[in-house]
Design an enzyme around this catalytic site. Structure first.
Site, PDB file in Angstrom:
ATOM      1  N   ARG A 157     -15.924  73.282 -25.006  1.00  0.00           N
ATOM      2  CA  ARG A 157     -14.963  74.031 -24.031  1.00  0.00           C
ATOM      3  C   ARG A 157     -13.743  74.323 -24.690  1.00  0.00           C
ATOM      4  NH1 ARG A 157     -14.860  71.533 -18.488  1.00  0.00           N
ATOM      5  NH2 ARG A 157     -15.573  69.930 -19.453  1.00  0.00           N
ATOM      6  N   LYS A 191     -12.586  68.534 -31.222  1.00  0.00           N
ATOM      7  CA  LYS A 191     -11.792  68.218 -30.042  1.00  0.00           C
ATOM      8  C   LYS A 191     -10.824  67.105 -30.219  1.00  0.00           C
ATOM      9  CE  LYS A 191     -13.379  66.581 -26.129  1.00  0.00           C
ATOM     10  NZ  LYS A 191     -14.106  66.780 -24.659  1.00  0.00           N
ATOM     11  N   GLN A 230     -22.950  59.762 -35.917  1.00  0.00           N
ATOM     12  CA  GLN A 230     -23.841  60.020 -34.956  1.00  0.00           C
ATOM     13  C   GLN A 230     -24.391  61.577 -35.247  1.00  0.00           C
ATOM     14  OE1 GLN A 230     -22.615  60.527 -30.980  1.00  0.00           O
ATOM     15  NE2 GLN A 230     -24.595  60.162 -30.249  1.00  0.00           N
ATOM     16  N   THR A 249     -24.185  58.923 -24.594  1.00  0.00           N
ATOM     17  CA  THR A 249     -22.879  57.888 -24.929  1.00  0.00           C
ATOM     18  C   THR A 249     -23.399  56.727 -25.153  1.00  0.00           C
ATOM     19  OG1 THR A 249     -22.744  57.849 -22.414  1.00  0.00           O
ATOM     20  CG2 THR A 249     -21.109  59.023 -23.581  1.00  0.00           C
ATOM     21  N   TYR A 269     -13.146  56.319 -25.313  1.00  0.00           N
ATOM     22  CA  TYR A 269     -13.310  57.783 -25.552  1.00  0.00           C
ATOM     23  C   TYR A 269     -12.310  58.424 -26.405  1.00  0.00           C
ATOM     24  CZ  TYR A 269     -17.078  58.080 -21.866  1.00  0.00           C
ATOM     25  OH  TYR A 269     -18.217  57.883 -21.268  1.00  0.00           O
ATOM     26  N   GLY A 270     -12.595  59.050 -27.534  1.00  0.00           N
ATOM     27  CA  GLY A 270     -11.494  59.817 -28.424  1.00  0.00           C
ATOM     28  C   GLY A 270     -10.797  60.909 -27.537  1.00  0.00           C
ATOM     29  N   GLY A 273     -18.991  60.503 -13.325  1.00  0.00           N
ATOM     30  CA  GLY A 273     -20.199  59.527 -12.956  1.00  0.00           C
ATOM     31  C   GLY A 273     -19.463  58.562 -11.704  1.00  0.00           C
ATOM     32  N   ARG A 317      13.364  66.423 -42.296  1.00  0.00           N
ATOM     33  CA  ARG A 317      11.891  66.307 -42.661  1.00  0.00           C
ATOM     34  C   ARG A 317      11.663  64.841 -42.908  1.00  0.00           C
ATOM     35  NH1 ARG A 317      11.448  70.804 -46.623  1.00  0.00           N
ATOM     36  NH2 ARG A 317       9.195  69.820 -46.663  1.00  0.00           N
ATOM     37  N   SER A 322      31.759  73.149 -52.627  1.00  0.00           N
ATOM     38  CA  SER A 322      30.917  74.164 -51.914  1.00  0.00           C
ATOM     39  C   SER A 322      30.076  74.867 -52.884  1.00  0.00           C
ATOM     40  CB  SER A 322      31.817  74.911 -51.062  1.00  0.00           C
ATOM     41  OG  SER A 322      32.444  74.188 -50.093  1.00  0.00           O
TER      42      SER A 322
HETATM   43  C1  UD1 Z   1     -18.836  60.647 -19.136  1.00  0.00           C
HETATM   44  C2  UD1 Z   1     -19.660  59.499 -18.446  1.00  0.00           C
HETATM   45  C3  UD1 Z   1     -19.345  59.546 -16.897  1.00  0.00           C
HETATM   46  C4  UD1 Z   1     -17.735  59.538 -16.725  1.00  0.00           C
HETATM   47  C5  UD1 Z   1     -17.040  60.436 -17.741  1.00  0.00           C
HETATM   48  C6  UD1 Z   1     -15.604  59.959 -17.727  1.00  0.00           C
HETATM   49  C7  UD1 Z   1     -21.939  59.107 -19.513  1.00  0.00           C
HETATM   50  C8  UD1 Z   1     -23.352  59.026 -19.246  1.00  0.00           C
HETATM   51  N1  UD1 Z   1     -20.997  59.665 -18.420  1.00  0.00           N
HETATM   52  O1  UD1 Z   1     -19.514  61.543 -18.807  1.00  0.00           O
HETATM   53  O2  UD1 Z   1     -19.831  58.645 -16.072  1.00  0.00           O
HETATM   54  O3  UD1 Z   1     -17.412  59.664 -15.543  1.00  0.00           O
HETATM   55  O4  UD1 Z   1     -17.344  60.313 -18.959  1.00  0.00           O
HETATM   56  O5  UD1 Z   1     -14.998  61.125 -18.525  1.00  0.00           O
HETATM   57  O6  UD1 Z   1     -21.251  58.147 -20.058  1.00  0.00           O
HETATM   58  N2  UD1 Z   1     -19.691  61.344 -26.990  1.00  0.00           N
HETATM   59  C9  UD1 Z   1     -20.348  61.110 -28.272  1.00  0.00           C
HETATM   60  N3  UD1 Z   1     -21.482  61.183 -28.352  1.00  0.00           N
HETATM   61  C10 UD1 Z   1     -22.290  61.652 -27.647  1.00  0.00           C
HETATM   62  C11 UD1 Z   1     -22.275  61.811 -26.131  1.00  0.00           C
HETATM   63  C12 UD1 Z   1     -20.869  61.765 -25.993  1.00  0.00           C
HETATM   64  O7  UD1 Z   1     -19.627  60.723 -29.298  1.00  0.00           O
HETATM   65  O8  UD1 Z   1     -23.760  61.574 -27.893  1.00  0.00           O
HETATM   66  C13 UD1 Z   1     -18.447  61.127 -26.840  1.00  0.00           C
HETATM   67  C14 UD1 Z   1     -17.771  62.609 -26.623  1.00  0.00           C
HETATM   68  O9  UD1 Z   1     -17.344  63.143 -27.703  1.00  0.00           O
HETATM   69  C15 UD1 Z   1     -16.619  62.120 -25.512  1.00  0.00           C
HETATM   70  C16 UD1 Z   1     -17.105  60.863 -24.705  1.00  0.00           C
HETATM   71  O10 UD1 Z   1     -18.362  60.411 -25.740  1.00  0.00           O
HETATM   72  O11 UD1 Z   1     -15.566  61.814 -26.188  1.00  0.00           O
HETATM   73  C17 UD1 Z   1     -17.739  61.296 -23.514  1.00  0.00           C
HETATM   74  O12 UD1 Z   1     -18.754  62.150 -23.493  1.00  0.00           O
HETATM   75  P1  UD1 Z   1     -19.117  63.256 -22.323  1.00  0.00           P
HETATM   76  O13 UD1 Z   1     -20.108  64.059 -22.777  1.00  0.00           O
HETATM   77  O14 UD1 Z   1     -17.747  64.115 -22.381  1.00  0.00           O
HETATM   78  O15 UD1 Z   1     -19.207  62.460 -21.203  1.00  0.00           O
HETATM   79  P2  UD1 Z   1     -19.190  62.939 -19.646  1.00  0.00           P
HETATM   80  O16 UD1 Z   1     -20.400  63.881 -19.335  1.00  0.00           O
HETATM   81  O17 UD1 Z   1     -17.886  63.489 -19.508  1.00  0.00           O
END
Ligand code: UD1
Ligand code: CA
Length: 449
Positions: A15, A22, A75, A81, A103-104, A140, A315, A387
């Site tokens: 997105r 991202k 991965q 996740t 989370y990153g 969630g 700089r 100068s």
């Molecule tokens: C996740 C949680 C949700 C929570 C929300 C908060 C799960 C199943 N759900 O949902 O409960 O409310 O975050 O923001 O955990 N990522 C990976 N590899 C993957 C999937 C995700 O590295 O295979 C990373 C994504 O880059 C991201 C983070 O994990 O940084 C969260 O993944 P995302 O898919 O955004 O989870 P949500 O659906 O938002």
């Protein structure tokens, strides 16, 4: 208690509509993933594992730059996740203590919150960071019984009743390393998204008679970035907070809304920041220094009592000792300026060492680049650079030496000497007036015709 961090940074972030992964988009001049790494550092982790996927090489390079000890695991396919955390299994084999998952793309988690999360592990096997959402949207939901967490249900899989819960999952979680990986091994993907949900470890833990607890934090901390608009909103929130913090710490901001901070900007007490100043990464301004309007600083250190700007550019590697003066339209890069040195107007000082109390006149240029190599210029204490002097590096001007205005200095100047390196002046008696008369007559002739 030893802590390992696992930071999830494999997602593409579709997105964002971007070729850049991202987590490399910048907030306060700092990539999102680095925000997460710095937040995690509050726990003094023994191990840091970052899970990369989309743009793996690019993300890995940024991670390594921030923390060369960090372990990178890949991965290849983003299956959820839990699957993401599972990629860190091998890197953490035999590691004692807890794992904290971050989370990153969630840059605002405060150190105090992570400490509270970790402290709650004394009472629970698994601890989840939750928040009360104003608009719970697609987060969630935490299904709790009193202060005991029963399970987490993803929005897509939730019933109407569950969707009405406003206590939400931030994604941050803490558990013993061995317990966590045992639970993850049991996570399946039989759900609405067909993904391996990390959130499932809570119900799996409860089924085994383990306990799960919740620590809450303000919603603002758990803000995740998914779109450019969210990134801009997060930037605004960061800047507003940074301005408030600076003022609370005794910094004068004449027009706070016009000053831009980086994630790591440090401003000492009683420093004064005039309007429209931009701080890039890695800037320290000590107590009582003044940064005047429209200046741009990055990778710079400004000592007590120094004055920079207006319209100055510092700089990376600009190192200003106490009471240095850097004036308008002056650029300083990879250069050390000794106490009380002055470069007040229209100058470029790069790859240089400038001694205490040296004075560089308007238009001084260190010619540091020959098109292939960079060379250093050394200017001794109390030297006076006339100068518009070009200092063709490598070159040294000794202590107390002078250079005549307009000189092109290509050889070293011994201490105390005067160097003149310019064509000698010739005066032609009366010729100036004569020339002017001639030109005026020509113009009059033209206007008639
Ligand atoms: C996740 C949680 C949700 C929570 C929300 C908060 C799960 C199943 N759900 O949902 O409960 O409310 O975050 O923001 O955990 N990522 C990976 N590899 C993957 C999937 C995700 O590295 O295979 C990373 C994504 O880059 C991201 C983070 O994990 O940084 C969260 O993944 P995302 O898919 O955004 O989870 P949500 O659906 O938002
Ligand atoms: Ca998300």
């Amino acid at each position: 208690m030893s802590i390992s961090l696992v930071i999830l940074a494999a997602g593409q972030g579709s997105r964002m509509q971007s070729d850049l992964p991202k987590v490399l988009h910048k907030l306060a001049s700092c990539p999102l993933v680095v925000h997460a790494m710095r937040a995690g550092r509050a726990l003094d982790p023994e191990r840091v594992v970052v899970v990369v996927g989309h743009g793996a090489e690019q993300v890995a390079a940024v991670v390594a730059d921030e923390d060369p000890q960090a372990q990178i695991v890949t991965q290849p396919e983003q299956l959820g996740t839990a699957h993401a955390v599972d990629q860190a299994r091998g890197a953490l084999v035999g590691q004692a203590g807890d794992v904290v998952v971050l989370y990153g793309d969630t840059p605002f988690i405060r150190p105090e919150t992570l400490e509270a999360l970790q402290a709650a592990r004394a009472a629970h096997d698994v601890v989840v960071l939750g928040f009360h959402a104003a608009d719970p949207g697609r987060y969630g939901r935490l299904v709790a019984n009193g202060d005991r967490l029963e399970r987490i249900v993803e929005f897509k899989d939730a019933t109407e009743d569950e969707r009405a819960i406003t206590l939400c999952n931030s994604g941050v979680l803490c558990a013993d390393r061995a317990v966590l990986f045992d639970l993850i091994a049991e996570v399946g993907n039989n759900n609405a998204s067909g993904e391996y949900y990390l959130t499932d470890v809570v119900a799996l833990a409860r089924a085994k008679g383990l306990s799960a607890g919740i620590v809450t934090c303000p919603e603002a901390e758990t803000l995740g970035i998914n779109t450019r608009a969210e990134l801009a909103a997060a930037e605004a929130a960061f800047q507003a907070q940074a301005r408030r913090d600076a003022m609370e710490n005794g910094v004068t901001l004449q027009a706070p809304d016009t000053v831009i901070f980086a994630q790591d900007t440090f401003l000492g007490r009683d420093s004064v920041i005039e309007p429209y100043v931009v701080f890039g990464p890695d800037v320290t301004v000590e107590s009582g220094a003044t940064i005047r309007a429209f200046s741009h600083l990055e990778g710079a250190h400004v000592s007590r009592g120094a004055v920079v700007g207006p319209y100055a550019r510092l700089r990376p590697g600009a190192e200003l000792a106490e009471d240095v003066r850097i004036g308008n339209f002056v650029e300083v890069k990879n250069a050390q300026l000794g106490e009380g040195a002055k470069v007040n107007h229209l100058s470029y000082v790069g790859d240089a060492d400038v001694g205490a109390r040296a004075n560089l006149g308007a238009g001084t240029v260190t010619c540091n680049y020959d098109g292939v190599f960079k060379h250093r210029t050394t200017i001794g204490e109390g030297a006076f650079i006339g100068s518009s002097t070009m200092l063709v590096a490598p070159v040294t001007v000794g202590a107390g030496a002078l250079t005549g205005s307009g000189s092109v200095i290509t050889r070293d100047v011994p201490a105390g000497d005067l160097a003149l390196a310019r064509a000698e002046q010739v005066n032609k008696p009366g010729l100036g007036a004569k020339l002017m008369d001639m030109l005026r007559a020509r113009k009059a002739q033209k206007n008639k015709g």
